[in-house]
Design a protein around this motif. Structure first.
Motif, PDB file in Angstrom:
ATOM      1  N   ILE A 103       1.034  -1.185   0.299  1.00 28.62           N
ATOM      2  CA  ILE A 103      -0.012   0.027   0.606  1.00 28.62           C
ATOM      3  C   ILE A 103       1.058   0.880  -0.102  1.00 28.62           C
ATOM      4  O   ILE A 103       1.618   1.301   1.177  1.00 28.62           O
ATOM      5  CB  ILE A 103      -1.152   0.687   1.116  1.00 28.62           C
ATOM      6  N   THR A 104       0.635   1.749  -0.746  1.00 32.34           N
ATOM      7  CA  THR A 104       1.470   3.365  -0.639  1.00 32.34           C
ATOM      8  C   THR A 104       0.781   4.672  -0.352  1.00 32.34           C
ATOM      9  O   THR A 104      -0.790   4.532  -0.889  1.00 32.34           O
ATOM     10  CB  THR A 104       2.203   2.971  -2.412  1.00 32.34           C
ATOM     11  N   LEU A 105       0.911   5.720   0.211  1.00 34.70           N
ATOM     12  CA  LEU A 105       0.477   6.911   0.020  1.00 34.70           C
ATOM     13  C   LEU A 105       0.639   7.984  -0.173  1.00 34.70           C
ATOM     14  O   LEU A 105       1.689   8.048  -1.227  1.00 34.70           O
ATOM     15  CB  LEU A 105       0.800   7.391   1.614  1.00 34.70           C
ATOM     16  N   THR A 106      -1.010   9.084  -1.374  1.00 36.78           N
ATOM     17  CA  THR A 106      -0.486  10.030  -2.143  1.00 36.78           C
ATOM     18  C   THR A 106      -0.529  11.058  -1.425  1.00 36.78           C
ATOM     19  O   THR A 106       0.241  12.063  -1.511  1.00 36.78           O
ATOM     20  CB  THR A 106      -0.942   9.981  -3.586  1.00 36.78           C
ATOM     21  N   GLY A 120      -3.816   6.467  -2.692  1.00 37.37           N
ATOM     22  CA  GLY A 120      -3.295   6.217  -2.489  1.00 37.37           C
ATOM     23  C   GLY A 120      -3.018   5.076  -3.992  1.00 37.37           C
ATOM     24  O   GLY A 120      -4.094   4.956  -3.867  1.00 37.37           O
ATOM     25  N   THR A 121      -2.259   4.018  -3.434  1.00 43.32           N
ATOM     26  CA  THR A 121      -2.338   2.761  -4.275  1.00 43.32           C
ATOM     27  C   THR A 121      -2.080   1.246  -4.042  1.00 43.32           C
ATOM     28  O   THR A 121      -1.696   1.369  -2.152  1.00 43.32           O
ATOM     29  CB  THR A 121      -0.925   3.274  -5.925  1.00 43.32           C
ATOM     30  N   PHE A 122      -2.596   0.342  -4.353  1.00 37.25           N
ATOM     31  CA  PHE A 122      -2.296  -0.830  -4.059  1.00 37.25           C
ATOM     32  C   PHE A 122      -1.863  -1.588  -4.958  1.00 37.25           C
ATOM     33  O   PHE A 122      -2.392  -2.085  -6.001  1.00 37.25           O
ATOM     34  CB  PHE A 122      -4.012  -1.516  -3.045  1.00 37.25           C
ATOM     35  N   ASP A 123      -1.334  -2.754  -4.619  1.00 33.35           N
ATOM     36  CA  ASP A 123      -0.805  -3.757  -5.528  1.00 33.35           C
ATOM     37  C   ASP A 123      -0.577  -5.386  -4.578  1.00 33.35           C
ATOM     38  O   ASP A 123      -0.481  -5.259  -3.093  1.00 33.35           O
ATOM     39  CB  ASP A 123       0.980  -3.895  -5.710  1.00 33.35           C
ATOM     40  N   ILE A 124      -1.524  -6.351  -4.700  1.00 36.98           N
ATOM     41  CA  ILE A 124      -1.544  -7.739  -4.365  1.00 36.98           C
ATOM     42  C   ILE A 124      -0.740  -8.715  -5.243  1.00 36.98           C
ATOM     43  O   ILE A 124      -1.070  -8.801  -6.481  1.00 36.98           O
ATOM     44  CB  ILE A 124      -3.048  -7.859  -4.252  1.00 36.98           C
ATOM     45  N   LYS A 134      -3.904  -5.242  -8.517  1.00 38.46           N
ATOM     46  CA  LYS A 134      -3.492  -3.519  -8.416  1.00 38.46           C
ATOM     47  C   LYS A 134      -4.537  -2.506  -9.098  1.00 38.46           C
ATOM     48  O   LYS A 134      -5.374  -2.748 -10.039  1.00 38.46           O
ATOM     49  CB  LYS A 134      -2.496  -3.012  -9.041  1.00 38.46           C
ATOM     50  N   GLY A 135      -4.457  -1.558  -8.070  1.00 40.02           N
ATOM     51  CA  GLY A 135      -5.249  -0.333  -8.738  1.00 40.02           C
ATOM     52  C   GLY A 135      -5.076   1.098  -7.660  1.00 40.02           C
ATOM     53  O   GLY A 135      -4.309   0.983  -6.840  1.00 40.02           O
TER      54      GLY A 135
END
Length: 299
Positions: A103-106, A120-124, A134-135
């Motif tokens: 998980i990233t935070l923008t 932010g974004t996520f990648d499983i 991802k998304g």
């Protein structure tokens, strides 16, 4: 005697400061504090996800929390439904069983003393670190006992509706006499109208000046009027229809709402559809978007 009085006064001042200081810290609504809260929440989410703990995932939502997801046609509302959704994702045989998440935070910000939003974004990924899903996400939170708890998750995958599944028809949410909801209805109607008229100036003005736009149809997360305007895709003759499926006031000036959108071609055929879960400023005569988080249905 004077020295004793001075010491007493200094001691009293220190007591006052020590009593006041925790309150000041508690009411810290700085960007730095919002980012700390979001990072702590993301760490909780990641720990629960990576261990496949559906109950722990459910417990970081408010009891009446909402999940608005790109992989679902309908919102997931309330603790029981949220628990069921996470249990299914981590069940034996599920493509996401045993997966882990990055998980990233923008962006993170307070909207009031106890309302925070983040994006932010996520990648499983699987055990071989291959991406399964991802998304982007744009979520709303309430502060409860010093911790962020999710009121509405709005997370949308990259990808397409590869099986050509048709959009389900869902009843629009109604509540007579609620002026805040009426403002949101009007905002959603204006958004659709400006999109259909290809009026990027007016559509941009539907956002607050430092608004956030996180949608699956464009790369990145767009913050501020200039970036939002550049992100709008106005080169299509397709038209947009949008409905409201749910709504919740978080304060006198902030509300979350979610719904369905459908894009149609010039012959009236559905070409894309999905869900939206947005945050609105309802303090003025007209509602404005603080954050748009929407995406295409992906299966």
């Amino acid at each position: 005697m004077k020295k004793t009085a001075l010491v007493a006064l200094l001691g009293f001042a220190l007591i006052l400061f020590s009593c006041k200081n925790p309150k000041e810290k508690q009411n810290d609504t700085s960007t730095a504090k919002a980012e700390l809260l979001m990072k702590a929440f993301s760490a909780e989410f990641k720990t629960a996800w990576d261990s496949g703990n559906a109950k722990a995932l459910k417990d970081i939502f408010t009891p009446d929390g909402i999940r608005v997801l790109g992989g679902s046609q309908e919102p997931i509302v309330g603790g029981s439904a949220i628990l069921e959704s996470f249990t299914a994702k981590h069940a034996a045989g599920s493509p996401l069983q045993g997966s882990h998440i990055i998980i990233t935070l923008t962006d993170a910000r307070f909207l009031s003393e106890d309302v925070v939003i983040g994006s932010g974004t996520f990648d499983i990924l699987n055990n071989a670190d291959e991406s399964l899903d991802k998304g982007k996400w744009g979520n709303a939170y309430k502060l409860i006992n010093g911790k962020a708890r999710m009121v509405m998750e709005s997370a949308h995958n990259t990808g397409e509706n590869t099986n050509n599944i048709e959009a389900v028809s869902l009843p629009e949410f109604t509540k007579d006499g609620d002026t805040s909801l009426d403002k949101i209805y009007a905002s959603v109607a204006r958004y659709s109208r400006f999109y259909n008229e290809k009026d990027s100036e007016s559509l941009t003005s539907e956002f607050v000046e430092n608004g956030v736009r996180s949608v699956s149809s464009s790369d990145g997360i767009h913050i501020g009027s200039e970036q939002i305007k550049e992100s709008l895709m106005m080169d299509s003759d397709n038209s947009l229809q949008a409905t409201v499926l749910g709504y919740k006031k978080l304060s006198e000036s902030v509300a979350v709402a979610h719904g369905q959108w459908i894009e149609k071609d010039t012959e009236g055929n559905n070409v894309a559809f999905g869900q939206w879960g947005n945050v609105f400023d309802i303090s003025g005569e007209q509602a404005q978007l603080i954050m748009e988080s929407a995406g295409q249905f992906v299966n």
